[in-house]
Scaffold this motif. Sequence first.
Motif, PDB file in Angstrom:
ATOM      1  N   ILE A   1      51.247  98.108  86.061  1.00  0.00           N
ATOM      2  CA  ILE A   1      50.911  98.570  84.710  1.00  0.00           C
ATOM      3  C   ILE A   1      50.835 100.092  84.692  1.00  0.00           C
TER       4      ILE A   1
ATOM      5  N   LEU B   1      54.491 101.506  85.001  1.00  0.00           N
ATOM      6  CA  LEU B   1      55.346 101.262  83.841  1.00  0.00           C
ATOM      7  C   LEU B   1      54.888 102.008  82.592  1.00  0.00           C
TER       8      LEU B   1
ATOM      9  N   ARG C   1      61.637  91.205  81.856  1.00  0.00           N
ATOM     10  CA  ARG C   1      61.738  92.235  80.815  1.00  0.00           C
ATOM     11  C   ARG C   1      61.027  91.838  79.535  1.00  0.00           C
TER      12      ARG C   1
ATOM     13  N   GLU D   1      61.048  92.913  88.157  1.00  0.00           N
ATOM     14  CA  GLU D   1      61.871  93.660  87.211  1.00  0.00           C
ATOM     15  C   GLU D   1      62.571  92.751  86.207  1.00  0.00           C
TER      16      GLU D   1
ATOM     17  N   ILE E   1      54.675  90.232  85.827  1.00  0.00           N
ATOM     18  CA  ILE E   1      55.103  91.579  85.439  1.00  0.00           C
ATOM     19  C   ILE E   1      55.497  92.442  86.636  1.00  0.00           C
ATOM     20  N   THR E   2      55.239  91.979  87.862  1.00  0.00           N
ATOM     21  CA  THR E   2      55.637  92.760  89.034  1.00  0.00           C
ATOM     22  C   THR E   2      57.115  92.588  89.348  1.00  0.00           C
TER      23      THR E   2
ATOM     24  N   LYS F   1      53.831  95.865  76.746  1.00  0.00           N
ATOM     25  CA  LYS F   1      53.837  97.208  76.142  1.00  0.00           C
ATOM     26  C   LYS F   1      53.204  97.151  74.754  1.00  0.00           C
TER      27      LYS F   1
ATOM     28  N   THR G   1      58.463  89.800  79.157  1.00  0.00           N
ATOM     29  CA  THR G   1      57.014  89.867  79.358  1.00  0.00           C
ATOM     30  C   THR G   1      56.545  91.305  79.407  1.00  0.00           C
ATOM     31  N   ARG G   2      57.328  92.173  80.036  1.00  0.00           N
ATOM     32  CA  ARG G   2      56.966  93.588  80.082  1.00  0.00           C
ATOM     33  C   ARG G   2      57.003  94.214  78.692  1.00  0.00           C
ATOM     34  N   ASP G   3      57.986  93.819  77.873  1.00  0.00           N
ATOM     35  CA  ASP G   3      58.066  94.330  76.507  1.00  0.00           C
ATOM     36  C   ASP G   3      56.847  93.893  75.690  1.00  0.00           C
TER      37      ASP G   3
END
Length: 275
Positions: free
Chosen positions: A249, A252, A201, A198, A195-196, A208, A203-205
């Motif tokens: 975390i 974001l 996306r 960019e 997640i570090t 969230k 995995t970040r979604d």
Amino acid sequence: MIDSHCHLDLLASKVDLHTSLETAKAAGLTRIMAPSINPRSWEALQALSEQHSSLLPIDTALGLHPYFLTDSNQDNTASTTDLPEQAIDENLGQLEAAAATLHPSVKAVGETGIDGHISVPLTLQKKVLHAHLKLADTKALPVILHHRKSHHLLLEAFKQAKYQGVGVVHAFSGSVEAAKAYIERGFYLGIGGTITYERARKTRDTLKYLLENHFDKILLETDAPDMPMYGRQGAPNEPQYLSDVVDVIHELFAISPKQIISITTQNYLRLFETA
């Protein structure tokens, strides 16, 4: 902070481990889970747990990592002839024996799982995973799972083994749907260096969604000495860098580092039933 997945025995071959652990403790780390990869790894990790107990609590796990079922598959060249059934059966026998007289540091079974990127036959990987799931059920220990292109195979394996226990899917990078499927079975999801970046996306979604709906199912991890954080490529990953995951975390999703650390620490202690 607790690092829920750190291969301390592999890290020890790359850096001065005592110095690394001292630095990690100074950075706020309070505990480490060190999963194993083969029988030699079990003994090494248990010794490290005893050696560094005055510095940091180190929990360990007993497992046969699919990637290390053979010495030759590290370059993805393993063939069936590299994997004599007898040798694997002997390792599984050693696993049973080690579980019969658990070292005090052992809090889980793993690392095990299924990897769709390596040439170790899937039939063999499934057999080894099945044995781990049965052992985890028998010993009432959580299981630590490795995945790559294999979420459907892992979920299928739970059904085939009639697995009743829980565990953690480490380095989780799947979809919201995959996350839901694991959580429905009581599993936790390990969040680390991916997640570090960019570019992560998807995995970040998913993260969230997890933070908004299942914060109680998230663990933090480094997977040291692998999976370096963004900006730290080219050097061994270390447990001290777990704070990078917390920072991302926070940046974001506007969640305070204190809350991130508090909740994920509680999650870890709940899963592994330790204090």
